[in-house]
Design a protein around this motif. Structure first.
Motif, PDB file in Angstrom:
ATOM      1  N   ALA A 173       0.837  -1.206   0.000  1.00 29.57           N
ATOM      2  CA  ALA A 173       0.000   0.000   0.000  1.00 29.57           C
ATOM      3  C   ALA A 173       0.871   1.255   0.000  1.00 29.57           C
ATOM      4  O   ALA A 173       0.565   2.230  -0.695  1.00 29.57           O
ATOM      5  CB  ALA A 173      -0.929  -0.003   1.208  1.00 29.57           C
ATOM      6  N   ALA A 174       1.957   1.231   0.757  1.00 26.57           N
ATOM      7  CA  ALA A 174       2.870   2.385   0.803  1.00 26.57           C
ATOM      8  C   ALA A 174       3.479   2.627  -0.569  1.00 26.57           C
ATOM      9  O   ALA A 174       3.596   3.772  -1.020  1.00 26.57           O
ATOM     10  CB  ALA A 174       3.960   2.154   1.845  1.00 26.57           C
ATOM     11  N   GLU A 175       3.849   1.552  -1.247  1.00 27.80           N
ATOM     12  CA  GLU A 175       4.424   1.686  -2.587  1.00 27.80           C
ATOM     13  C   GLU A 175       3.415   2.310  -3.548  1.00 27.80           C
ATOM     14  O   GLU A 175       3.738   3.216  -4.311  1.00 27.80           O
ATOM     15  CB  GLU A 175       4.849   0.308  -3.095  1.00 27.80           C
ATOM     16  CG  GLU A 175       5.482   0.328  -4.455  1.00 27.80           C
ATOM     17  CD  GLU A 175       5.845  -1.072  -4.941  1.00 27.80           C
ATOM     18  OE1 GLU A 175       5.895  -1.252  -6.163  1.00 27.80           O
ATOM     19  OE2 GLU A 175       6.063  -1.969  -4.102  1.00 27.80           O
ATOM     20  N   ARG A 176       2.177   1.846  -3.493  1.00 32.00           N
ATOM     21  CA  ARG A 176       1.129   2.395  -4.370  1.00 32.00           C
ATOM     22  C   ARG A 176       0.836   3.857  -4.035  1.00 32.00           C
ATOM     23  O   ARG A 176       0.628   4.674  -4.923  1.00 32.00           O
ATOM     24  CB  ARG A 176      -0.174   1.598  -4.255  1.00 32.00           C
ATOM     25  CG  ARG A 176      -0.112   0.143  -4.634  1.00 32.00           C
ATOM     26  CD  ARG A 176       0.314  -0.077  -6.068  1.00 32.00           C
ATOM     27  NE  ARG A 176       0.282  -1.439  -6.482  1.00 32.00           N
ATOM     28  CZ  ARG A 176       1.191  -2.369  -6.200  1.00 32.00           C
ATOM     29  NH1 ARG A 176       2.215  -2.070  -5.441  1.00 32.00           N
ATOM     30  NH2 ARG A 176       1.108  -3.590  -6.663  1.00 32.00           N
ATOM     31  N   CYS A 177       0.852   4.161  -2.759  1.00 37.71           N
ATOM     32  CA  CYS A 177       0.596   5.536  -2.334  1.00 37.71           C
ATOM     33  C   CYS A 177       1.673   6.464  -2.860  1.00 37.71           C
ATOM     34  O   CYS A 177       1.382   7.555  -3.358  1.00 37.71           O
ATOM     35  CB  CYS A 177       0.535   5.588  -0.811  1.00 37.71           C
ATOM     36  SG  CYS A 177       0.227   7.228  -0.170  1.00 37.71           S
ATOM     37  N   LEU A 178       2.917   6.034  -2.769  1.00 36.29           N
ATOM     38  CA  LEU A 178       4.024   6.856  -3.255  1.00 36.29           C
ATOM     39  C   LEU A 178       3.945   7.029  -4.764  1.00 36.29           C
ATOM     40  O   LEU A 178       4.214   8.105  -5.291  1.00 36.29           O
ATOM     41  CB  LEU A 178       5.354   6.243  -2.842  1.00 36.29           C
ATOM     42  CG  LEU A 178       6.560   7.154  -2.951  1.00 36.29           C
ATOM     43  CD1 LEU A 178       6.353   8.438  -2.158  1.00 36.29           C
ATOM     44  CD2 LEU A 178       7.799   6.447  -2.475  1.00 36.29           C
ATOM     45  N   MET A 179       3.538   5.971  -5.460  1.00 34.30           N
ATOM     46  CA  MET A 179       3.368   6.072  -6.914  1.00 34.30           C
ATOM     47  C   MET A 179       2.268   7.077  -7.249  1.00 34.30           C
ATOM     48  O   MET A 179       2.403   7.873  -8.190  1.00 34.30           O
ATOM     49  CB  MET A 179       3.051   4.700  -7.513  1.00 34.30           C
ATOM     50  CG  MET A 179       4.254   3.777  -7.529  1.00 34.30           C
ATOM     51  SD  MET A 179       3.948   2.032  -7.961  1.00 34.30           S
ATOM     52  CE  MET A 179       2.726   2.097  -9.210  1.00 34.30           C
ATOM     53  N   ALA A 180       1.180   7.070  -6.474  1.00 28.28           N
ATOM     54  CA  ALA A 180       0.097   8.032  -6.702  1.00 28.28           C
ATOM     55  C   ALA A 180       0.574   9.452  -6.430  1.00 28.28           C
ATOM     56  O   ALA A 180       0.238  10.388  -7.162  1.00 28.28           O
ATOM     57  CB  ALA A 180      -1.097   7.695  -5.818  1.00 28.28           C
ATOM     58  N   ALA A 181       1.382   9.634  -5.384  1.00 29.10           N
ATOM     59  CA  ALA A 181       1.913  10.957  -5.068  1.00 29.10           C
ATOM     60  C   ALA A 181       2.821  11.450  -6.195  1.00 29.10           C
ATOM     61  O   ALA A 181       2.757  12.613  -6.593  1.00 29.10           O
ATOM     62  CB  ALA A 181       2.680  10.921  -3.742  1.00 29.10           C
ATOM     63  N   GLU A 182       3.654  10.559  -6.717  1.00 30.72           N
ATOM     64  CA  GLU A 182       4.547  10.931  -7.810  1.00 30.72           C
ATOM     65  C   GLU A 182       3.749  11.274  -9.064  1.00 30.72           C
ATOM     66  O   GLU A 182       4.057  12.234  -9.772  1.00 30.72           O
ATOM     67  CB  GLU A 182       5.533   9.787  -8.099  1.00 30.72           C
ATOM     68  CG  GLU A 182       6.507  10.070  -9.202  1.00 30.72           C
ATOM     69  CD  GLU A 182       7.463  11.213  -8.911  1.00 30.72           C
ATOM     70  OE1 GLU A 182       8.095  11.701  -9.866  1.00 30.72           O
ATOM     71  OE2 GLU A 182       7.579  11.640  -7.748  1.00 30.72           O
TER      72      GLU A 182
END
Length: 176
Positions: free
Chosen positions: A130-139
């Motif tokens: 989930a953290a990885e996906r969240c960071l991808m969304a932020a980027e």
């Protein structure tokens, strides 16, 4: 507008994770560009979303502690890793999951529990994904903001070019 939409997305994302983990509260912080301040971007409780702004200085000691997923218990003295000071007194345990890209921490998600709560490897894996996906969304949101800014620059430049062209036409027509 996009920033508001992005924050709304982060809040809903965090609210879902709070429910899945059966946490009492959750917070998502992102580091600023200078990596000197943690900014609270989303906050949620088991009862719903909260709108609040908070900024916490990012010192090197805390930064090193937050680079790895960890369970933080109020009684073992590492409550310093909990970014919201109010949580240190209010909750018995906290989970902290870094948002990292290219070996650098970009943010952190923290989940609070009223009672001590050991996390299972399955929960760690879920939160890491989930953290990885969240960071991808932020980027992606950052890239969209950059693209919108560049498009605006191109539009302004095109308008300026048309204006200069019109002035030049008038000058030539006066000379003729």
């Amino acid at each position: 507008f996009r920033r508001v939409l992005f924050r709304s997305l982060l809040r809903r994302f965090l609210q879902t994770l709070v429910q899945v983990c059966q946490a009492d509260a959750g917070q998502l912080y992102l580091l600023n560009d200078e990596r000197s301040v943690w900014t609270l971007e989303a906050s949620a409780t088991a009862g719903g979303l909260r709108n609040e702004r908070q900024r916490v200085p990012a010192d090197s000691g805390r930064m090193r502690q937050l680079e790895k997923p960890r369970q933080i218990d109020a009684g073992n003295g590492n409550g310093y890793c909990v970014l919201d000071e109010r949580w240190r007194k209010r909750y018995a345990s906290c989970w902290s999951i870094p948002l990292a890209a290219n070996g650098h921490t970009q943010g952190v998600m923290q989940f609070a529990f009223a009672r001590p709560y050991e996390w299972l490897p399955r929960e760690q894996d879920l939160l890491a994904a989930a953290a990885e996906r969240c960071l991808m969304a932020a980027e992606k949101a950052r890239l969209m903001e950059d693209l919108a800014a560049r498009e605006e620059q191109v539009r302004q430049l095109a308008e300026h070019m048309l204006h200069v062209e019109e002035i030049e036409r008038r000058r030539i027509s006066r000379e003729l």
